[in-house]
Design a protein around this motif. Structure first.
Motif, short mmCIF file in Angstrom:
data_model
loop_
_atom_site.label_atom_id
_atom_site.label_comp_id
_atom_site.label_asym_id
_atom_site.label_seq_id
_atom_site.Cartn_x
_atom_site.Cartn_y
_atom_site.Cartn_z
N GLY A 1 -29.92 20.80 -96.74
CA GLY A 1 -28.55 20.35 -96.61
C GLY A 1 -28.25 19.45 -95.45
N ARG A 2 -29.03 19.49 -94.39
CA ARG A 2 -28.76 18.60 -93.27
C ARG A 2 -29.04 17.15 -93.62
NH1 ARG A 2 -30.82 19.95 -87.45
NH2 ARG A 2 -29.46 18.16 -87.16
N GLN A 3 -30.06 16.95 -94.47
CA GLN A 3 -30.42 15.58 -94.85
C GLN A 3 -29.81 15.17 -96.20
OE1 GLN A 3 -32.67 18.04 -94.25
NE2 GLN A 3 -33.52 17.52 -92.25
N ILE A 4 -29.79 16.09 -97.16
CA ILE A 4 -29.22 15.80 -98.48
C ILE A 4 -28.18 16.87 -98.77
CG2 ILE A 4 -29.72 15.39 -100.92
CD1 ILE A 4 -32.60 14.85 -100.16
N TYR B 1 -41.93 13.35 -96.91
CA TYR B 1 -40.53 13.29 -97.32
C TYR B 1 -39.96 11.91 -97.02
CZ TYR B 1 -38.70 13.47 -92.53
OH TYR B 1 -38.39 13.18 -91.22
N PHE B 2 -38.91 11.58 -97.72
CA PHE B 2 -38.10 10.41 -97.39
C PHE B 2 -36.66 10.71 -97.75
CE2 PHE B 2 -39.39 9.69 -101.79
CZ PHE B 2 -38.20 9.33 -102.39
N THR B 3 -35.73 10.14 -97.00
CA THR B 3 -34.30 10.33 -97.24
C THR B 3 -33.56 9.03 -97.02
OG1 THR B 3 -33.83 10.93 -94.93
CG2 THR B 3 -34.38 12.74 -96.44
N VAL C 1 -16.54 9.55 -97.40
CA VAL C 1 -17.23 9.70 -98.68
C VAL C 1 -18.67 9.28 -98.46
CG1 VAL C 1 -15.19 9.37 -100.13
CG2 VAL C 1 -16.51 7.38 -99.40
N PHE C 2 -19.60 9.93 -99.19
CA PHE C 2 -21.00 9.67 -98.91
C PHE C 2 -21.84 9.86 -100.16
CE2 PHE C 2 -20.06 14.11 -97.86
CZ PHE C 2 -20.98 14.79 -98.66
N ALA C 3 -23.05 9.35 -100.08
CA ALA C 3 -24.08 9.55 -101.11
C ALA C 3 -25.40 9.74 -100.39
CB ALA C 3 -24.15 8.36 -102.06
N ASP C 4 -26.13 10.81 -100.75
CA ASP C 4 -27.42 11.13 -100.14
C ASP C 4 -28.50 11.16 -101.21
OD1 ASP C 4 -26.05 11.51 -97.76
OD2 ASP C 4 -25.91 13.68 -98.02
N ALA C 5 -29.72 10.84 -100.81
CA ALA C 5 -30.85 10.91 -101.74
C ALA C 5 -32.12 11.13 -100.94
CB ALA C 5 -30.97 9.63 -102.57
N GLY C 6 -33.13 11.69 -101.60
CA GLY C 6 -34.40 11.91 -100.93
C GLY C 6 -35.33 12.76 -101.75
N SER C 7 -36.51 13.01 -101.18
CA SER C 7 -37.49 13.84 -101.87
C SER C 7 -38.46 14.42 -100.86
CB SER C 7 -38.27 13.00 -102.91
OG SER C 7 -39.19 13.81 -103.61
N LEU C 8 -39.01 15.59 -101.18
CA LEU C 8 -40.03 16.26 -100.39
C LEU C 8 -41.12 16.70 -101.35
CD1 LEU C 8 -41.06 17.68 -97.75
CD2 LEU C 8 -39.74 19.68 -98.48
N SER D 1 -27.09 13.38 -104.23
CA SER D 1 -25.78 14.02 -104.26
C SER D 1 -24.72 13.02 -103.82
CB SER D 1 -25.75 15.25 -103.35
OG SER D 1 -25.92 14.87 -102.00
N VAL D 2 -23.49 13.30 -104.21
CA VAL D 2 -22.33 12.53 -103.75
C VAL D 2 -21.28 13.52 -103.29
CG1 VAL D 2 -22.76 10.54 -105.23
CG2 VAL D 2 -21.38 12.44 -106.08
N GLY D 3 -20.42 13.09 -102.38
CA GLY D 3 -19.41 14.04 -101.91
C GLY D 3 -18.44 13.41 -100.93
N ALA D 4 -17.63 14.26 -100.38
CA ALA D 4 -16.61 13.87 -99.41
C ALA D 4 -16.60 14.87 -98.27
CB ALA D 4 -15.24 13.79 -100.06
N GLY D 5 -16.12 14.43 -97.12
CA GLY D 5 -16.12 15.32 -95.97
C GLY D 5 -14.99 15.01 -95.01
#
Length: 774
Positions: A655-658, A681-683, A705-712, A733-737
């Motif tokens: 959750g800190r990265q994605i 990994y990449f983010t 508003v944000f969008a995160d992506a990555g993989s491990l 993921s997409v979201g708001a904060g």
């Protein structure tokens, strides 16, 4: 007034009889038409000095037996005796050849006390007043003390303080003095208004100011305390803001604070004149220094043709050129920017003129106003010392460094003529401010649920410039954390930041086991340039597993570690940090990037090499809306330097990265849900934030508003039959904060929805944490 015949005999300079009587601070002279120039007495008779002593009175006289004196000497003697404060009345007369000094002694202060004060302690008030125990009782000094006390209370936001005095005789000419203080209510700042601003809204300019309007939490932040010094600093902050955003003609026409005594509230109005916005025109460098061409210095120029005018970039260019020329053997070189303004195109061409400058040397550096910070903490921010060549650019750089420390409410550096024409005295005036803080933070950390943390932090420990922080926290499932951090910013007198970190934590996972981790790290950071630094670190970590509940449910990698007892990790690491941000608290422009390489194998159970890093780019998308865009990318890879990797040698991702996933909620895991991490990994992340609509900007609330992506993916741990998620499938993921710059630290509330995930990933849509970006 009667003239005595003995006085006629003693003073031959008087043609006719004359008499002199001095009472109070004035001198009255009756003389004949002939001029009286001088007189001589043979002895001095002191009367009334019972406590003070006759010799103390005589020592304050300018008149001596056998030496001629005049009326001016008598007047000066009276003034000196009054200036001691020990006498309420002084009379000087001449009787024959004797000078008669009659005094009435003032009462002595036996004790000074303060009643009614709660916001300022006695010892601080005692340092403010001049009236002291065993000193003279003087109404004039006491009235001045009352004014000083009021100013002290005004500086903490209590302008309506009322102060009276009570006097109690205790015998033998002594009194007890009490300052009776009614502290009153806090003086608030109800409104900060701007007149004449067109390019930027009031809310945007509010963010620039040090002074803030009063709000529900102002009693914690203390940013709504009015002072003339802060208002002057706010004027300068406005100038620097406009000068760095394309407005070289900007000026503050006036700054008017108005106190409404009936409401005990200030209204501050800044009247400004913005002028037109400019861009840089032609940029040139010219040098008259032999052996140093202007063309060779062009690579140091930060200002680019076509860019928005920015005074900070001009200053950076001057510093870079000055340093380069000084290194070439010309310490007196001077860099002067010359502007060529084109009113038709609204451009400013800049030519940097480099010449030898006048030869001048630093005679001394004089530091004033620091009541807490040690002198050497201030001196070490200068790249020059006594005897060095004077360089104005280095003085400007030192001022910027001192302001960046956060130790001082104000910093002013001026110069004075030294003992010779080529000698310069550098005068540094500072005002210490509070650098300690107590914080209470809260966060939500994966399986630990709600986590609370309390911390005590001091950025200028004992006035030595050292940083120390002690923190303790706890949460659900017996989660506990403890940490101690210490940094010496100038280790062994060099610009090396050395320190250590000690930590201990305890958590549990899925009722399978308890996880305890403790250790320490030793680190040293060295600057390479103003924006680039490197950190070397030694890390030692001890991990302990113990059964908790269904011990048989442990997957094989964890089972092996439990059977093996303690798991030790000993490593060294090196980090490169690049920081060009305009602010660490709320960056709007710049890059913050780190790259770390770590090697484990210095004893312990781990043998690996890791390389990982992250970069964040910030850009102000709209000045008017204060809309900030940011893009972040990160990546990492670990390889075994021994036979295999252990389970906690690998990377974890969550959750800190994605956002939208639990901590360690992404990547390879066992069928029972235990995460085992991955080797690669990449983010990537993109975010846009603006001040919360309909909420005063001083509240520090921003929506995003944000969008995160990555993989491990990848795995090199043994005993992992049935492992899931070793491929590089993408999560997103997409979201708001909402981010709140609270008095306890920056708090962040995020809600994210995963739009790409695997069935075995662990979701956590709501995340509440301390917003620690860097």
């Amino acid at each position: 007034m009667k003239a005595g015949s003995k006085f006629l005999n003693a003073v031959s300079a008087f043609a006719l009889s004359a008499g002199v009587v001095v009472s109070g601070a004035s001198v009255a002279v009756l003389a004949s038409p002939f001029t009286a120039e001088a007189a001589v007495i043979q002895r001095i008779d002191v009367r009334g000095a019972q406590r003070t002593g006759q010799e103390a009175v005589r020592s304050n006289l300018t008149i001596r037996p056998g030496v001629s004196f005049s009326n001016a000497d008598i007047d000066e003697s009276v003034k000196r005796l009054y200036a001691t404060g020990y006498f309420s009345d002084v009379k000087i007369s001449v009787s024959g050849s004797t000078l008669v000094v009659s005094v009435n002694e003032s009462q002595l202060v036996n004790q000074v006390v303060f009643n009614g004060n709660r916001k300022i302690k006695d010892d601080k008030l005692q340092s403010v007043v001049q009236t002291q125990p065993l000193g003279p009782y003087s109404e004039a000094i006491i009235q001045a003390d009352i004014q000083r006390l009021k100013e002290a209370y005004t500086s903490i936001g209590r302008s309506d303080v009322q102060i009276t005095t009570q006097v109690a005789p205790v015998g033998q000419g002594r009194v007890n003095l009490a300052f009776v203080i009614n502290e009153g209510d806090r003086t608030k700042i109800s409104n900060i208004n701007f007149v004449g601003n067109q390019a930027y809204s009031d809310s945007r300019l509010h963010d620039v100011l040090i002074t803030k309007e009063s709000g529900p939490l102002s009693f914690l932040t203390r940013k709504d305390v009015f002072s003339e010094d802060k208002m002057r600093a706010d004027e300068e902050a406005l100038r620097q803001f406009y000068f760095s955003h394309g407005y070289p003609d900007f000026r503050v026409v006036s700054a008017d604070p108005v106190l409404d005594e009936s409401k005990n509230e200030y209204t501050i109005t800044f009247t400004v004149e913005e002028g037109p916005r400019y861009r840089f025109g032609d940029i040139n460098v010219e040098s008259t220094v032999e052996g140093v061409s202007g063309e060779s210095l062009r690579g140091l120029v930060e200002t680019k043709s076509g860019d928005t005018y920015n005074a900070k970039e001009i200053q950076k260019t001057m510093e870079a050129i000055s340093k380069k020329v000084a290194e070439a053997g010309y310490p007196f070189a001077r860099v002067t920017p010359r502007g060529d303004r084109n009113f038709q195109t609204n451009t400013v061409g800049v030519t940097y003129l480099v010449d030898q400058g006048e030869r001048a040397y630093v005679e001394r550096i004089e530091i004033r106003g620091n009541t807490r910070t040690r002198d050497y903490v201030i001196r070490r921010e200068f790249d020059l010392s006594e005897g060095d060549a004077f360089n104005q650019t280095m003085i400007t750089r030192a001022k910027r460094r001192l302001e960046a420390l956060g130790y001082f409410a104000k910093v002013n550096i001026s110069t004075q003529q030294g003992s010779a024409p080529d000698r310069v005295v550098i005068v540094v005036d500072v005002e210490d401010q509070s650098t300690g803080s107590f914080g209470i933070g809260a966060g939500y950390a994966g399986n630990d649920g709600l986590v609370l943390e309390a911390s005590v932090e001091e950025k200028n420990f004992l006035g030595r410039g050292q940083y120390i922080r002690v923190a303790a926290g706890g949460g659900q499932d017996d989660s506990r954390t403890y940490s101690l951090n210490f940094t010496e910013p100038y280790f062994l007198g060099y610009r090396l930041a050395a320190g250590f970190d000690v930590f201990k934590s305890q958590t549990s996972s899925n009722n399978n086991y308890k996880y305890e981790e403790q250790g320490f790290s030793l680190r040293v950071t060295a600057p390479i340039t103003e924006q680039l630094a490197t950190t070397f670190k030694y890390n030692y970590k001890q991990i302990q597993y113990s059964p908790d509940g269904a011990f048989s449910n442990l997957s094989a990698p964890y089972q092996d570690l439990v059977n093996g007892g303690k798991y030790l990790q000993s490593s060294v690491s090196q980090t490169l940090t690049y920081n060009s941000l305009d602010s660490l608290t709320l960056p709007r422009e710049g890059i913050y990037a780190t790259v770390t390489q770590e090697y484990a194998g210095l004893g312990g159970d781990s043998d690996f090499y890791k390389i990982y890093g992250r970069a964040r780019y910030f850009h102000l998308l709209s000045d008017e809306l204060d809309m900030i865009g940011q893009i972040a990318v990160g990546a990492g890879h670990v390889v075994a330097t021994g036979d295999n990797l252990n389970v906690f040698d690998q990377f974890t991702l969550g959750g800190r990265q994605i956002r939208g996933f639990k901590s360690d909620g992404i990547g390879p895991r066992m069928p029972n849900g235990d995460t085992i991490g991955g080797t690669t990994y990449f983010t990537a992340s993109a975010e846009v934030s603006v001040p919360m609509p309909a909420v005063p900007e001083d509240f520090g609330l921003r929506a995003s508003v944000f969008a995160d992506a990555g993989s491990l993916y990848g795995n090199k741990v043994t005993n992992t039959a049935g492992i899931l998620g070793t491929d590089n499938s993408l999560r997103a993921s997409v979201g708001a904060g909402i981010t709140w710059a609270s008095p306890f630290g920056a708090l962040r509330f995020d809600y994210a929805v995963p739009v790409a995930k695997e069935d075995f990933d662990k979701e956590q849509r709501f995340r509440f944490s301390m917003a620690n970006q860097f």
